[in-house]
Structure formats: structure tokens, C-alpha cells
Design a protein around this motif. Structure first.
Motif, PDB file in Angstrom:
ATOM      1  N   ALA A  44     -39.649 -10.444  27.267  1.00 17.24           N
ATOM      2  CA  ALA A  44     -40.653 -11.387  27.289  1.00 17.24           C
ATOM      3  C   ALA A  44     -42.076 -10.834  28.302  1.00 17.24           C
ATOM      4  CB  ALA A  44     -40.363 -12.630  27.418  1.00 17.24           C
ATOM      5  N   THR A  45     -41.199 -10.331  29.684  1.00 14.44           N
ATOM      6  CA  THR A  45     -42.317  -9.875  30.529  1.00 14.44           C
ATOM      7  C   THR A  45     -42.540  -8.188  30.598  1.00 14.44           C
ATOM      8  OG1 THR A  45     -40.518  -9.276  32.092  1.00 14.44           O
ATOM      9  CG2 THR A  45     -41.437 -11.527  31.985  1.00 14.44           C
ATOM     10  N   GLY A  46     -41.647  -7.508  29.834  1.00 11.88           N
ATOM     11  CA  GLY A  46     -41.841  -6.130  29.994  1.00 11.88           C
ATOM     12  C   GLY A  46     -41.570  -5.673  31.388  1.00 11.88           C
ATOM     13  N   LEU A 232     -33.064  -8.725  42.917  1.00 15.49           N
ATOM     14  CA  LEU A 232     -33.844  -9.123  42.097  1.00 15.49           C
ATOM     15  C   LEU A 232     -33.088 -10.072  41.317  1.00 15.49           C
ATOM     16  CD1 LEU A 232     -35.899  -8.756  39.814  1.00 15.49           C
ATOM     17  CD2 LEU A 232     -34.578  -7.161  38.568  1.00 15.49           C
ATOM     18  N   PHE A 233     -33.795 -11.274  41.183  1.00 16.70           N
ATOM     19  CA  PHE A 233     -33.504 -12.539  40.542  1.00 16.70           C
ATOM     20  C   PHE A 233     -34.044 -12.441  39.142  1.00 16.70           C
ATOM     21  CE2 PHE A 233     -32.746 -13.588  44.893  1.00 16.70           C
ATOM     22  CZ  PHE A 233     -31.683 -14.650  44.678  1.00 16.70           C
ATOM     23  N   LEU A 234     -33.009 -12.188  38.136  1.00 17.17           N
ATOM     24  CA  LEU A 234     -33.299 -12.164  36.753  1.00 17.17           C
ATOM     25  C   LEU A 234     -33.555 -13.466  36.210  1.00 17.17           C
ATOM     26  CD1 LEU A 234     -31.326  -9.057  35.779  1.00 17.17           C
ATOM     27  CD2 LEU A 234     -33.816  -9.174  35.454  1.00 17.17           C
ATOM     28  N   ALA A 235     -34.752 -13.521  35.383  1.00 15.55           N
ATOM     29  CA  ALA A 235     -35.025 -14.841  34.801  1.00 15.55           C
ATOM     30  C   ALA A 235     -33.692 -15.453  34.058  1.00 15.55           C
ATOM     31  CB  ALA A 235     -36.232 -14.686  33.949  1.00 15.55           C
ATOM     32  N   GLY A 236     -33.250 -16.717  34.178  1.00 17.43           N
ATOM     33  CA  GLY A 236     -32.151 -17.324  33.642  1.00 17.43           C
ATOM     34  C   GLY A 236     -32.316 -18.412  32.986  1.00 17.43           C
ATOM     35  N   GLU A 267     -37.984 -12.756  38.636  1.00 17.18           N
ATOM     36  CA  GLU A 267     -38.631 -12.384  37.559  1.00 17.18           C
ATOM     37  C   GLU A 267     -39.024 -13.821  37.080  1.00 17.18           C
ATOM     38  OE1 GLU A 267     -37.583 -10.183  33.332  1.00 17.18           O
ATOM     39  OE2 GLU A 267     -35.913 -11.192  34.406  1.00 17.18           O
ATOM     40  N   ARG A 268     -40.398 -13.579  36.402  1.00 18.66           N
ATOM     41  CA  ARG A 268     -40.842 -14.824  35.836  1.00 18.66           C
ATOM     42  C   ARG A 268     -40.032 -15.281  34.407  1.00 18.66           C
ATOM     43  NH1 ARG A 268     -45.027 -17.664  38.082  1.00 18.66           N
ATOM     44  NH2 ARG A 268     -46.533 -16.252  39.576  1.00 18.66           N
ATOM     45  N   GLY A 269     -40.018 -14.590  33.605  1.00 16.38           N
ATOM     46  CA  GLY A 269     -39.308 -14.552  32.229  1.00 16.38           C
ATOM     47  C   GLY A 269     -40.106 -15.418  31.197  1.00 16.38           C
ATOM     48  N   PRO A 270     -39.390 -16.152  30.581  1.00 13.50           N
ATOM     49  CA  PRO A 270     -40.027 -16.877  29.296  1.00 13.50           C
ATOM     50  C   PRO A 270     -40.915 -18.333  29.909  1.00 13.50           C
ATOM     51  CG  PRO A 270     -38.358 -16.009  28.450  1.00 13.50           C
ATOM     52  CD  PRO A 270     -38.143 -15.822  29.780  1.00 13.50           C
ATOM     53  N   GLY A 272     -42.050 -18.680  32.769  1.00 12.05           N
ATOM     54  CA  GLY A 272     -43.055 -18.210  33.762  1.00 12.05           C
ATOM     55  C   GLY A 272     -42.587 -18.785  35.221  1.00 12.05           C
ATOM     56  N   THR A 273     -41.515 -19.486  35.224  1.00 13.80           N
ATOM     57  CA  THR A 273     -41.042 -19.662  36.767  1.00 13.80           C
ATOM     58  C   THR A 273     -39.444 -19.506  36.822  1.00 13.80           C
ATOM     59  OG1 THR A 273     -40.114 -21.818  35.422  1.00 13.80           O
ATOM     60  CG2 THR A 273     -42.538 -21.898  36.571  1.00 13.80           C
ATOM     61  N   CYS A 274     -38.865 -18.480  36.094  1.00 10.42           N
ATOM     62  CA  CYS A 274     -37.686 -17.787  36.557  1.00 10.42           C
ATOM     63  C   CYS A 274     -36.561 -18.703  35.711  1.00 10.42           C
ATOM     64  CB  CYS A 274     -37.404 -17.742  37.849  1.00 10.42           C
ATOM     65  SG  CYS A 274     -35.834 -16.340  38.239  1.00 10.42           S
ATOM     66  N   GLY A 275     -36.282 -20.014  36.527  1.00 10.02           N
ATOM     67  CA  GLY A 275     -35.422 -20.847  35.579  1.00 10.02           C
ATOM     68  C   GLY A 275     -36.202 -21.958  34.965  1.00 10.02           C
ATOM     69  N   THR A 276     -35.622 -23.015  34.481  1.00 11.36           N
ATOM     70  CA  THR A 276     -36.474 -24.098  33.576  1.00 11.36           C
ATOM     71  C   THR A 276     -37.206 -24.847  34.563  1.00 11.36           C
ATOM     72  OG1 THR A 276     -34.258 -24.092  32.335  1.00 11.36           O
ATOM     73  CG2 THR A 276     -35.581 -25.901  32.285  1.00 11.36           C
ATOM     74  N   TYR A 277     -36.849 -25.186  35.558  1.00  8.30           N
ATOM     75  CA  TYR A 277     -37.730 -25.943  36.675  1.00  8.30           C
ATOM     76  C   TYR A 277     -38.243 -25.081  37.479  1.00  8.30           C
ATOM     77  CZ  TYR A 277     -34.435 -29.523  34.558  1.00  8.30           C
ATOM     78  OH  TYR A 277     -33.819 -30.140  33.667  1.00  8.30           O
ATOM     79  N   GLY A 278     -37.937 -23.993  37.995  1.00  7.66           N
ATOM     80  CA  GLY A 278     -38.445 -23.487  38.954  1.00  7.66           C
ATOM     81  C   GLY A 278     -37.570 -22.018  39.487  1.00  7.66           C
TER      82      GLY A 278
END
Length: 305
Positions: A44-46, A232-236, A267-270, A272-278
Motif C-alpha cells: 500500500a505504501t511502497g 521499524l514497526f511494520l503496519a500491522g 509504517e503508516r500502512g493501509p 494511515g495509522t500503522c495499527g487499526t486505532y493508531g
């Protein structure tokens, strides 16, 4: 074990039970209902994550020739060395100074002190184990590819994890497991430095799924003296990518001190906040010795907890 995930560095030859602690975790939300398992935000982010550990920089170095391990699965000899071996059993470490290098193995469990282990340039696959792929304390991991298990690393204290890739946890479709790349349910003296942390399993139909990439919970004791630096915290697929110890509903959840979170990238991911809530939750800014500094999103913007 699922086969749809990227394997670690190639080798020339490639080929569980002690009770573990229970885990109290936050409520999960099933997200990302379509697509396959894997890092939730990569496509999603490239985002170019090559500066952090991954399949080319962790696990058994390319060209290493492995031979079968014929030693004991319960290690009681101090200073035991395991190098360039294919270990086909779970290892239970009950001796100090154990050193595992350039090898493949199933899960590793470290017993009570003085037991200790250093693991370097090794691939660990805990399969469907319920608990940590590496657990519990007095461990040092460097350039290790950790996959499988309910948690990649479960630390009860005195843990160093550096330059490693924690990912691909195990979630059977009929079990309500709550997963983490790194988790502590109480303990002190922990360092996580320059790792790629990913909880990348899709939630199942029985409320199993990811809690966070990193979770510090005061369930069985206070969480103190933890350094989280340059990871690096990957979007989860959990509520947040990091939960940092302030959990008033837990027995020791208001005693988190010395929690230092610096120079990490989320990572922001899909979403935009890394996780569902933040990206981050449960960081107590006024806790003694706690420090949050220079943490950013993957686009370079400043991240505050």
C-alpha cells in the motif's frame, strides 16, 4: 506452518514441550478482510524497508552448509556451542553460556537463571507452538529470523534483540490466539535495537489475531528499564503497533518506568495509522525515566504517542 511467507536466506541444506505463561492482551479488531497474510502495509505504501533487517540480512548466511544436530534437546552443559547445524527438535536451555550460530532450529526456551543463550545468524521456526518462539529471559538475539509461535519473542527479563526480523506468527483458524512480535508480561532489562517488528497475521473467525508488533504488559510484574531504539514497526493488523507499558487495569500496569522509545520508524500502512486505532498507546510520559524522542512515521513526520 504456512508456506506463503518469504523464507530466510538460502542455505545448502534445509530441512515441542514445556508449559509457557498465559498472556493477557487487549481486545482485537478484525481488519483487512481481503488479500493474503504478510506485511500489511508493504504494497500500500511502497515504503522501502531495506535499511532494516529482512530476508537478506537475517537467518543463516547464504552458502552455509548445515549438518544434522545430534546433541541433546535439553542443554545442561555450560558453554555449549551449536554452529552450522540443522536442529530438528525444540531446544530447552538449562545451562549458562550457550551459543547458537549459523543454524536452523525450532523454538528455544531458556530456563531459570543461570541459564542463558546467545543466538546469532540463525533461523528459528516455532511452527504452531502456543507461546514464544524464543522465551523467556537471559537471551541475546542478533541477525535472527524468527517466525512461527504465538509470539516471536516472549521476554521475562534480561533480553537483547538486535538486527533481527520478527514476523509470521502462527494463527490456526480455530484458535483465539492473540499474537505479538515481541511481548513482555513483566520484567526488566530489555533492549530492542534495529529490528523489523511485524505482527502480520489476519484475524480469524474466532477472535484470534494480532495485538501489536510490540507489547509491554504489567501482568505478572512491573515492566521496567526497556530500551526500544531504531526499530521499524511494520503496519500491522492489531489495534496499535506498539503498547508501551502503562496499563492501569493490570496488576502492575501503573509501574512502568525506564521505558525509553527513541529513533523508531512506524509504517503508516493501509490505515494511515500503522495499527487499526493508531501507532502507539500506553506510554506514560511522566513515568520515572520514561522518554519518547525522535520517533517518526515512514514519511519522516514526527510521531507523538
Amino acid at each position: 506452518m504456512d508456506t506463503d511467507l518469504v523464507r530466510s536466506r538460502p542455505v545448502l541444506l534445509a530441512v515441542p514441550a514445556v508449559l509457557t505463561l498465559g498472556v493477557a492482551v487487549v481486545v482485537l479488531l478484525a481488519v483487512h478482510s481481503s488479500g493474503s497474510d504478510g506485511p500489511a502495509g508493504a504494497a500500500a505504501t511502497g515504503f522501502d524497508r531495506s535499511a532494516w533487517p529482512g530476508p537478506d540480512s537475517t537467518g543463516v548466511p547464504a552458502g552455509t552448509e548445515l549438518t544434522p544436530y545430534t546433541g541433546p534437546c535439553v542443554i545442561t552443559e555450560p558453554g555449549t556451542e551449536i554452529d552450522a547445524k540443522e536442529v530438528a527438535c525444540d531446544l530447552v536451555v538449562r545451562a549458562p553460556g550457550v551459543h547458537i550460530t549459523n543454524s536452523t532450529t525450532r523454538r528455544i526456551e531458556i530456563g531459570d537463571p543461570p541459564a542463558s543463550v546467545v543466538v546469532e545468524d540463525t533461523s528459528i521456526d516455532a511452527g504452531a507452538w502456543v507461546g514464544g518462539a524464543v522465551a523467556f529471559g537471559s537471551m541475546t538475539l542478533r541477525r535472527v529470523d524468527v517466525r512461527g509461535g504465538q509470539h516471536s519473542v516472549q521476554c521475562s527479563g534480561t533480553c537483547v534483540v538486535e538486527d533481527s526480523w520478527l514476523h509470521a506468527q502462527s494463527l490456526p483458524p480455530d484458535e483465539p490466539r492473540h499474537l505479538n512480535a515481541f511481548i513482555s508480561n513483566g520484567g526488566s532489562d530489555m533492549v530492542l535495537r534495529h529490528n523489523a517488528l511485524s505482527c502480520d497475521r489476519r484475524a480469524n473467525a474466532v477472535d484470534g489475531g494480532c495485538t501489536a508488533d510490540l507489547s509491554l504488559f504489567g501482568d505478572f510484574g512491573p515492566v521496567t528499564d526497556v530500551t526500544v531504539e531504531d526499530n521499524l514497526f511494520l503496519a500491522g493488523r492489531g489495534g496499535y503497533c506498539g503498547s508501551f507499558g502503562d496499563n492501569p487495569e493490570k496488576k502492575y500496569g501503573e509501574a512502568s518506568t525506564g521505558i525509553v522509545v527513541v529513533d523508531n520508524v512506524f509504517e503508516r500502512g493501509p490505515t494511515g495509522t500503522c495499527g487499526t486505532y493508531g501507532a502507539a498507546t500506553s506510554f506514560r510520559s511522566d513515568g520515572e525515566g520514561n522518554r519518547w524522542a525522535d520517533n517518526t512515521w515512514d514519511d519522516g513526520s514526527v510521531l507523538t504517542p
